[in-house]
Motif scaffolding. Structure first.
Motif, mmCIF file in Angstrom:
data_model
loop_
_atom_site.group_PDB
_atom_site.id
_atom_site.type_symbol
_atom_site.label_atom_id
_atom_site.label_comp_id
_atom_site.label_asym_id
_atom_site.label_seq_id
_atom_site.Cartn_x
_atom_site.Cartn_y
_atom_site.Cartn_z
ATOM 1 N N THR A 177 45.267 21.409 -36.410
ATOM 2 C CA THR A 177 45.857 20.150 -36.860
ATOM 3 C C THR A 177 47.320 20.369 -37.269
ATOM 4 O O THR A 177 47.840 21.488 -37.202
ATOM 5 C CB THR A 177 45.036 19.519 -38.004
ATOM 6 N N PHE A 178 47.978 19.287 -37.697
ATOM 7 C CA PHE A 178 49.378 19.372 -38.132
ATOM 8 C C PHE A 178 49.512 20.214 -39.397
ATOM 9 O O PHE A 178 48.653 20.173 -40.279
ATOM 10 C CB PHE A 178 49.912 17.972 -38.453
ATOM 11 N N ASP A 179 50.624 20.925 -39.489
ATOM 12 C CA ASP A 179 50.978 21.588 -40.738
ATOM 13 C C ASP A 179 51.602 20.538 -41.668
ATOM 14 O O ASP A 179 52.731 20.099 -41.432
ATOM 15 C CB ASP A 179 51.985 22.703 -40.453
ATOM 16 N N ASP A 217 52.558 10.012 -40.966
ATOM 17 C CA ASP A 217 51.256 10.132 -40.292
ATOM 18 C C ASP A 217 50.904 11.597 -40.015
ATOM 19 O O ASP A 217 49.743 12.002 -40.099
ATOM 20 C CB ASP A 217 51.265 9.387 -38.943
ATOM 21 N N HIS A 218 51.927 12.384 -39.657
ATOM 22 C CA HIS A 218 51.679 13.805 -39.355
ATOM 23 C C HIS A 218 51.231 14.543 -40.620
ATOM 24 O O HIS A 218 50.308 15.348 -40.590
ATOM 25 C CB HIS A 218 52.939 14.470 -38.785
ATOM 26 N N ARG A 219 51.918 14.257 -41.730
ATOM 27 C CA ARG A 219 51.529 14.913 -42.988
ATOM 28 C C ARG A 219 50.132 14.469 -43.425
ATOM 29 O O ARG A 219 49.296 15.276 -43.819
ATOM 30 C CB ARG A 219 52.524 14.559 -44.106
ATOM 31 N N ALA A 265 47.783 12.713 -35.011
ATOM 32 C CA ALA A 265 48.026 11.371 -35.540
ATOM 33 C C ALA A 265 48.229 10.339 -34.432
ATOM 34 O O ALA A 265 47.827 9.183 -34.573
ATOM 35 C CB ALA A 265 49.253 11.390 -36.454
ATOM 36 N N HIS A 266 48.872 10.753 -33.338
ATOM 37 C CA HIS A 266 49.241 9.811 -32.272
ATOM 38 C C HIS A 266 48.818 10.324 -30.903
ATOM 39 O O HIS A 266 48.766 11.543 -30.702
ATOM 40 C CB HIS A 266 50.769 9.605 -32.285
ATOM 41 N N PRO A 267 48.597 9.382 -29.965
ATOM 42 C CA PRO A 267 48.310 9.816 -28.594
ATOM 43 C C PRO A 267 49.577 10.423 -28.005
ATOM 44 O O PRO A 267 50.534 9.690 -27.754
ATOM 45 C CB PRO A 267 47.949 8.508 -27.856
ATOM 46 N N ASP A 268 49.645 11.665 -27.863
ATOM 47 C CA ASP A 268 50.684 12.569 -27.300
ATOM 48 C C ASP A 268 50.976 13.730 -28.257
ATOM 49 O O ASP A 268 51.592 14.714 -27.862
ATOM 50 C CB ASP A 268 51.996 11.870 -26.910
ATOM 51 N N ASP A 269 50.505 13.669 -29.508
ATOM 52 C CA ASP A 269 50.738 14.778 -30.446
ATOM 53 C C ASP A 269 50.074 16.070 -29.987
ATOM 54 O O ASP A 269 50.474 17.162 -30.425
ATOM 55 C CB ASP A 269 50.178 14.440 -31.844
ATOM 56 N N GLU A 270 49.056 15.945 -29.145
ATOM 57 C CA GLU A 270 48.372 17.164 -28.683
ATOM 58 C C GLU A 270 49.317 18.057 -27.883
ATOM 59 O O GLU A 270 49.016 19.235 -27.653
ATOM 60 C CB GLU A 270 47.114 16.809 -27.882
HETATM 61 ZN ZN LIG Z 1 53.061 11.941 -33.724
#
Ligand SMILES: [Zn+2]
Length: 227
Positions: free
Chosen positions: A109-111, A121-123, A11-16
């Motif tokens: 991807t995110f759970d 955003d994550h969901r 969702a965001h730059p750094d979530d990786e």
């Molecule tokens: Zn995030």
């Protein structure tokens, strides 16, 4: 594993950062990793002197540097507003198109089912990406997309990070130092020097029998994916 295509969707730059050790291992082994970033992350600062535009620009550069350090082949910025991702056709259609164009073997991807996940955003990105990864094979979804190199496609495997029911673990002990270096590219989020303890807390979950650094995932099995 080598020669595979992997789509990582955040969702965001750094979530990786939740799975960047795994990304390093995949790129080291000769796989192509594509990173989809849903929003610009322009709300990611507590400094009132910084405008959202300036934050977005800063974070785009940080993301590019982190991606370079991780060996990522392509960063695809969708440019949605931070905190405002909508579970809607617009986002889903975009992700279906990416799945059908890139044709990944694996998707990370995110759970979206993680309990007490406060960031919508994550969901939202998780729910939308899981659908695209699986239902991209059904040509009746967004049928107008199917033409030329854009073909019906389903990824064979799906791994969810930031999960609270892990059933799959990747040992990242050997790449942890490089994960820290890649994380330090996100200076606006992690400061000048990455706090390794904090980083371990972000990714680590109890594993019954090992003393190594791991990234946990919830792997969705074929039985989860097929009705
Ligand atoms: Zn995030």
């Amino acid at each position: 594993m080598k020669g595979k295509k992997i789509l990582v969707c955040v969702a965001h730059p750094d979530d990786e950062v939740f799975c960047s050790g795994t990304i390093l291992k995949l790129t080291d082994e000769g796989n192509d990793v594509f990173l989809v970033v849903g929003t610009q992350g322009e709300k990611g600062s507590h400094d009132p002197a910084l405008s959202p535009l300036a934050i977005a620009e800063m974070r785009r550069k940080e993301m590019d540097l982190a991606a370079e350090r991780l060996g990522i082949r392509e960063v695809i910025q969708l440019g949605y507003q931070d905190g405002e991702l909508q579970y809607a056709n617009d986002l889903k259609e975009t992700l279906f198109h990416l799945v059908r164009r890139i044709r990944p073997d694996l998707v990370l991807t995110f759970d979206p089912w993680k309990r007490y996940e406060i960031h919508s955003d994550h969901r939202t990105i998780g729910f939308s990406m899981i659908e695209a990864a699986h239902l991209g094979a059904n040509c009746w979804y967004y049928r107008q997309q199917i033409a030329g190199d854009v073909v019906c496609h389903r990824s064979q495997e799906l791994y969810l990070f930031n999960c609270d029911e892990p059933n799959y673990y990747v040992d990242i002990t050997n790449v942890f130092e490089r994960k820290c270096l890649a994380t330090s590219a996100h200076r606006s989020q992690f400061g000048q020097a990455v706090d390794e303890t904090r980083l371990r807390q972000i990714i680590n979950q109890p594993h019954p029998d090992v003393q190594m650094t791991i990234e946990p995932f919830h792997k969705m099995w074929r039985s989860d994916l097929y009705l």
